[in-house]
Design a protein around this motif. Structure first.
Motif, PDB file in Angstrom:
ATOM      1  N   TYR A 127      -0.143   1.321   6.752  1.00  0.00           N
ATOM      2  CA  TYR A 127      -0.110  -0.133   6.196  1.00  0.00           C
ATOM      3  C   TYR A 127      -1.395  -0.131   5.394  1.00  0.00           C
ATOM      4  CZ  TYR A 127       3.967  -1.829   8.517  1.00  0.00           C
ATOM      5  OH  TYR A 127       5.327  -1.914   9.085  1.00  0.00           O
ATOM      6  N   SER A 128      -2.372   0.447   5.540  1.00  0.00           N
ATOM      7  CA  SER A 128      -3.714   0.419   4.780  1.00  0.00           C
ATOM      8  C   SER A 128      -3.556   0.941   3.436  1.00  0.00           C
ATOM      9  CB  SER A 128      -4.932   0.970   5.508  1.00  0.00           C
ATOM     10  OG  SER A 128      -4.469   2.680   5.230  1.00  0.00           O
ATOM     11  N   TYR A 129      -2.277   1.581   3.126  1.00  0.00           N
ATOM     12  CA  TYR A 129      -2.217   2.191   2.015  1.00  0.00           C
ATOM     13  C   TYR A 129      -1.855   1.115   0.930  1.00  0.00           C
ATOM     14  CZ  TYR A 129      -0.561   5.269  -1.830  1.00  0.00           C
ATOM     15  OH  TYR A 129      -0.361   5.785  -3.028  1.00  0.00           O
ATOM     16  N   ASN A 130      -1.117   0.051   1.449  1.00  0.00           N
ATOM     17  CA  ASN A 130      -0.751  -1.278   0.436  1.00  0.00           C
ATOM     18  C   ASN A 130      -2.180  -1.803  -0.169  1.00  0.00           C
ATOM     19  OD1 ASN A 130       2.233  -3.393   0.484  1.00  0.00           O
ATOM     20  ND2 ASN A 130       0.308  -3.642  -0.611  1.00  0.00           N
ATOM     21  N   SER A 131      -3.121  -1.977   0.781  1.00  0.00           N
ATOM     22  CA  SER A 131      -4.280  -2.484   0.561  1.00  0.00           C
ATOM     23  C   SER A 131      -5.166  -1.763  -0.317  1.00  0.00           C
ATOM     24  CB  SER A 131      -5.176  -2.854   1.739  1.00  0.00           C
ATOM     25  OG  SER A 131      -6.440  -3.530   1.757  1.00  0.00           O
ATOM     26  N   TYR A 132      -5.027  -0.344  -0.220  1.00  0.00           N
ATOM     27  CA  TYR A 132      -5.640   0.506  -1.110  1.00  0.00           C
ATOM     28  C   TYR A 132      -5.199   0.488  -2.511  1.00  0.00           C
ATOM     29  CZ  TYR A 132      -6.400   5.072  -3.222  1.00  0.00           C
ATOM     30  OH  TYR A 132      -6.502   6.101  -4.185  1.00  0.00           O
ATOM     31  N   LEU A 133      -3.790   0.322  -2.657  1.00  0.00           N
ATOM     32  CA  LEU A 133      -3.247   0.221  -3.892  1.00  0.00           C
ATOM     33  C   LEU A 133      -3.738  -1.005  -4.492  1.00  0.00           C
ATOM     34  CD1 LEU A 133       0.467   1.385  -3.255  1.00  0.00           C
ATOM     35  CD2 LEU A 133      -1.256   2.748  -4.438  1.00  0.00           C
ATOM     36  N   THR A 134      -3.628  -2.080  -3.899  1.00  0.00           N
ATOM     37  CA  THR A 134      -3.558  -3.558  -4.539  1.00  0.00           C
ATOM     38  C   THR A 134      -4.875  -3.890  -4.684  1.00  0.00           C
ATOM     39  OG1 THR A 134      -2.895  -4.469  -2.427  1.00  0.00           O
ATOM     40  CG2 THR A 134      -1.058  -4.365  -3.975  1.00  0.00           C
ATOM     41  N   PHE A 135      -5.866  -3.470  -3.644  1.00  0.00           N
ATOM     42  CA  PHE A 135      -7.250  -4.090  -3.915  1.00  0.00           C
ATOM     43  C   PHE A 135      -8.196  -2.821  -4.040  1.00  0.00           C
ATOM     44  CE2 PHE A 135      -4.997  -7.000  -1.345  1.00  0.00           C
ATOM     45  CZ  PHE A 135      -5.001  -8.437  -1.890  1.00  0.00           C
ATOM     46  N   GLY A 136      -7.998  -1.688  -3.610  1.00  0.00           N
ATOM     47  CA  GLY A 136      -8.942  -0.540  -4.233  1.00  0.00           C
ATOM     48  C   GLY A 136     -10.247  -0.761  -3.595  1.00  0.00           C
ATOM     49  N   VAL A 137     -11.131  -0.349  -4.301  1.00  0.00           N
ATOM     50  CA  VAL A 137     -12.664  -0.566  -3.723  1.00  0.00           C
ATOM     51  C   VAL A 137     -13.027  -2.163  -3.215  1.00  0.00           C
ATOM     52  CG1 VAL A 137     -13.323   1.189  -5.269  1.00  0.00           C
ATOM     53  CG2 VAL A 137     -13.309  -1.223  -5.991  1.00  0.00           C
ATOM     54  N   ASP A 138     -12.187  -3.197  -3.351  1.00  0.00           N
ATOM     55  CA  ASP A 138     -12.527  -4.469  -2.863  1.00  0.00           C
ATOM     56  C   ASP A 138     -11.652  -4.837  -1.659  1.00  0.00           C
ATOM     57  OD1 ASP A 138     -14.282  -5.219  -5.035  1.00  0.00           O
ATOM     58  OD2 ASP A 138     -12.547  -5.496  -6.442  1.00  0.00           O
ATOM     59  N   SER A 139     -11.026  -3.566  -1.101  1.00  0.00           N
ATOM     60  CA  SER A 139     -10.165  -3.945   0.133  1.00  0.00           C
ATOM     61  C   SER A 139     -10.916  -4.266   1.128  1.00  0.00           C
ATOM     62  CB  SER A 139      -9.497  -2.615   0.427  1.00  0.00           C
ATOM     63  OG  SER A 139      -8.791  -2.857   1.645  1.00  0.00           O
ATOM     64  N   ASP A 140     -10.323  -5.258   2.154  1.00  0.00           N
ATOM     65  CA  ASP A 140     -10.850  -5.694   3.338  1.00  0.00           C
ATOM     66  C   ASP A 140     -10.827  -4.750   4.616  1.00  0.00           C
ATOM     67  OD1 ASP A 140     -11.915  -8.042   2.230  1.00  0.00           O
ATOM     68  OD2 ASP A 140     -10.038  -9.202   2.744  1.00  0.00           O
ATOM     69  N   ALA A 150      -0.826  -2.863  -9.929  1.00  0.00           N
ATOM     70  CA  ALA A 150      -0.164  -4.383 -10.211  1.00  0.00           C
ATOM     71  C   ALA A 150       0.873  -4.551  -9.100  1.00  0.00           C
ATOM     72  CB  ALA A 150       0.522  -4.284 -11.510  1.00  0.00           C
ATOM     73  N   TYR A 151       0.936  -5.822  -8.853  1.00  0.00           N
ATOM     74  CA  TYR A 151       2.064  -6.355  -7.830  1.00  0.00           C
ATOM     75  C   TYR A 151       3.524  -5.944  -8.249  1.00  0.00           C
ATOM     76  CZ  TYR A 151      -0.881  -9.094  -4.914  1.00  0.00           C
ATOM     77  OH  TYR A 151      -1.692  -9.737  -3.893  1.00  0.00           O
ATOM     78  N   SER A 152       3.817  -5.915  -9.447  1.00  0.00           N
ATOM     79  CA  SER A 152       5.110  -5.489  -9.894  1.00  0.00           C
ATOM     80  C   SER A 152       5.590  -4.190  -9.668  1.00  0.00           C
ATOM     81  CB  SER A 152       5.239  -5.671 -11.599  1.00  0.00           C
ATOM     82  OG  SER A 152       4.263  -5.284 -12.351  1.00  0.00           O
ATOM     83  N   SER A 153       4.478  -3.221  -9.541  1.00  0.00           N
ATOM     84  CA  SER A 153       4.717  -1.865  -9.482  1.00  0.00           C
ATOM     85  C   SER A 153       4.871  -1.264  -7.796  1.00  0.00           C
ATOM     86  CB  SER A 153       3.562  -1.012  -9.724  1.00  0.00           C
ATOM     87  OG  SER A 153       3.275  -1.195 -11.197  1.00  0.00           O
ATOM     88  N   ILE A 154       4.682  -2.473  -6.791  1.00  0.00           N
ATOM     89  CA  ILE A 154       4.526  -2.137  -5.659  1.00  0.00           C
ATOM     90  C   ILE A 154       6.050  -2.004  -5.030  1.00  0.00           C
ATOM     91  CG2 ILE A 154       4.164  -3.020  -3.126  1.00  0.00           C
ATOM     92  CD1 ILE A 154       1.792  -2.349  -4.582  1.00  0.00           C
ATOM     93  N   SER A 155       6.890  -2.559  -5.497  1.00  0.00           N
ATOM     94  CA  SER A 155       8.294  -2.493  -4.926  1.00  0.00           C
ATOM     95  C   SER A 155       8.795  -1.171  -5.530  1.00  0.00           C
ATOM     96  CB  SER A 155       9.153  -3.462  -5.861  1.00  0.00           C
ATOM     97  OG  SER A 155       9.127  -3.341  -7.102  1.00  0.00           O
ATOM     98  N   VAL A 156       8.444  -0.482  -6.746  1.00  0.00           N
ATOM     99  CA  VAL A 156       8.850   0.901  -6.969  1.00  0.00           C
ATOM    100  C   VAL A 156       8.417   1.696  -6.301  1.00  0.00           C
ATOM    101  CG1 VAL A 156       8.848   2.563  -8.880  1.00  0.00           C
ATOM    102  CG2 VAL A 156       9.185   0.159  -9.338  1.00  0.00           C
ATOM    103  N   ILE A 157       7.114   1.955  -5.833  1.00  0.00           N
ATOM    104  CA  ILE A 157       6.147   2.737  -4.879  1.00  0.00           C
ATOM    105  C   ILE A 157       6.941   2.555  -3.413  1.00  0.00           C
ATOM    106  CG2 ILE A 157       4.168   3.250  -3.575  1.00  0.00           C
ATOM    107  CD1 ILE A 157       2.558   1.683  -6.220  1.00  0.00           C
ATOM    108  N   ASN A 158       7.109   1.443  -3.031  1.00  0.00           N
ATOM    109  CA  ASN A 158       7.858   1.230  -1.743  1.00  0.00           C
ATOM    110  C   ASN A 158       9.151   1.877  -1.662  1.00  0.00           C
ATOM    111  OD1 ASN A 158       7.680   0.095   0.945  1.00  0.00           O
ATOM    112  ND2 ASN A 158       9.466  -1.328   0.153  1.00  0.00           N
ATOM    113  N   ALA A 159       9.903   1.895  -2.966  1.00  0.00           N
ATOM    114  CA  ALA A 159      11.169   2.253  -2.857  1.00  0.00           C
ATOM    115  C   ALA A 159      11.098   3.878  -2.594  1.00  0.00           C
ATOM    116  CB  ALA A 159      12.048   1.988  -4.276  1.00  0.00           C
TER     117      ALA A 159
END
Length: 454
Positions: free
Chosen positions: A82-95, A113-122
């Motif tokens: 689940y940390s991978y989602n934070s890595y993608l969407t927040f990068g160096v600013d991840s909590d 981008a949020y719009s890319s997350i669904s593709v990556i998840n698929a």
């Protein structure tokens, strides 16, 4: 940079993956072959493989970091995933400290981008499902353990939906007669469900988009997508024989309908052709984009297209002359967004070249003027025009347009001061007359001199 464990060797579509020691991992190639057998396009397979390799490299590095500090448990494995989602969407600013550390190593300053997350998840869930059901084990023990699927009991609602749709939808049946467990989505936690990105290109900006394009080729492509509502790959795979310029008609044919269509393509190039099983060849071209399409097509064929190339595809790479569908999809998308930004004053959130297809669906289903005075075709007709196999795919274009509602209310409020009754039909006429005037202003003047970068 992030220390990679896994690498592609040669053409990514061959899916030959090795690690730093030279060990080859055939699981990825088997997965790629499975995607191909299920009709996935070469561009989609390539994108999926890239996402999977990035994910595996992240998992390996995360496992290295965590295993030094503590014993890896199932709970820690779930946190790593689940940390991978934070890595993608927040990068160096991840909590999340782990995601932040790897993002710093990888110098990931640009967030996904949020719009890319669904593709990556698929891509990721598709691979893990294949790994679990078909492979049974992954050659790297660390990754194998991390890819262990987490389950929970399926709800009655979920079981009903899966049965209705006849789709796995991320659900794995433990027995053929009764659904028992549901798999947890890999990037499920952080996806923002409240973000409702507009998926159709603003109708009043399409003419500006076409005008912003810097080549006749791109003008022609954008105009045809807006006029026909076809899929991007259907447009890029058009051949000369598909277009009747005398009658202003265009057919959409499968690239494999006739062997002569493959003339000039190598075997590897032919493998990149895509077809989603469009249900009809017919196109219903809407104005003003129909006229704009044929006007720019004539100029493209005259001034830009290299007619000496051996293939029959209309649209070409301007430098090589090869079919344009062979070009990198991300480059085409980047070019489109550059043009879209000009036409939409920079507001292109949720916009892609596919958005022109959505605009066609929204227009024909909601706004197309009909002889009897109504607006919008019957959904069963729009289904045919869009080439959908199921009417459920067409239903996404049905909408109550906020601008139209506001226009009706504003007009009605004004009329209330002078009339006791409101004529809704009159409101519609006045609204569409106003919108028509807007479109007429966007149409190029006959005597205007056009400037196009070739």
């Amino acid at each position: 940079m992030l220390r990679k464990k896994f690498y592609f060797i040669g053409n990514k579509l061959d899916a030959v993956v090795t690690d730093e020691s030279g060990t080859v991992y055939p699981s990825i190639a088997l997965y790629a072959r499975d995607l191909k057998s299920r009709g996935y396009s070469s561009s989609t397979i390539k994108v999926y493989l890239e996402h999977i390799l990035r994910f595996l490299n992240y998992l390996h590095r995360a496992y290295e970091i965590e295993s030094v500090k503590r014993t890896i448990t199932d709970s820690i494995i779930e946190d790593i995933i689940y940390s991978y989602n934070s890595y993608l969407t927040f990068g160096v600013d991840s909590d999340i400290e782990l995601a932040k550390k790897i993002a710093i190593e990888n110098k990931k300053n640009k967030n996904t981008a949020y719009s890319s997350i669904s593709v990556i998840n698929a891509a990721l869930t598709s691979f893990i499902q294949y790994y679990e059901l078909k492979i049974g084990s992954f050659e790297n023990p660390k990754i194998s353990r991390i890819l262990k699927i987490q389950y929970r009991d399926v709800t009655t609602f979920e079981a009903k939906k899966v049965k209705e749709n006849s789709l796995l939808g991320g659900v794995i049946a433990k027995s053929p007669d009764k659904l028992k467990k549901v798999r947890l989505g890999i990037l499920k936690r952080v996806v923002d469900r409240s973000r409702k990105n507009v998926r159709h290109f603003p109708l009043d900006c399409i003419a500006k988009l076409i005008d912003a394009a810097t080549s006749y080729r791109d003008k022609t492509i954008y105009a045809f997508l807006a006029a026909s509502g076809c899929r991007v790959h259907e447009c890029l795979q058009l051949t000369i024989s598909d277009i009747n310029q005398m009658n202003y008609e265009v057919e959409l044919n499968s690239p494999w309908a006739d062997k002569s269509r493959l003339k000039g393509l190598s075997e590897k190039e032919a493998e990149q052709l895509c077809w989603k099983g469009r249900q009809t060849k017919m196109t219903f071209l809407i104005e003003p984009f129909k006229s704009i399409f044929f006007k720019n097509l004539e100029k493209y064929l005259r001034y830009e297209r290299n007619n000496m190339m051996p293939h029959k595809f209309i649209f070409q790479n301007q430098k090589t002359g090869k079919p344009y569908f062979l070009s990198d999809r991300s480059s085409r998308e980047k070019q489109f967004k550059k043009h879209a930004s000009v036409s939409c004053d920079g507001n292109i959130e949720g916009i892609s070249i596919h958005s022109l297809r959505h605009s066609y669906g929204v227009y024909t289903l909601n706004y197309l003027p009909l002889p009897q005075g109504d607006y919008g075709l019957n959904i069963s007709y729009v289904k045919i025009l869009m080439g959908h196999a199921s009417i459920k795919s067409t239903e996404v274009y049905a909408k109550a347009d906020q601008d139209l509602l506001l226009a009706q209310i504003a007009y009605a409020n004004e009329e209330m001061f002078s009339r006791e009754k409101i004529n809704i039909h009159e409101i519609r006429i006045k609204y569409h007359e106003k919108e028509l005037k807007k479109l007429e202003k966007l149409l190029p003047q006959k005597n205007n001199k056009e400037t196009v970068s070739v």
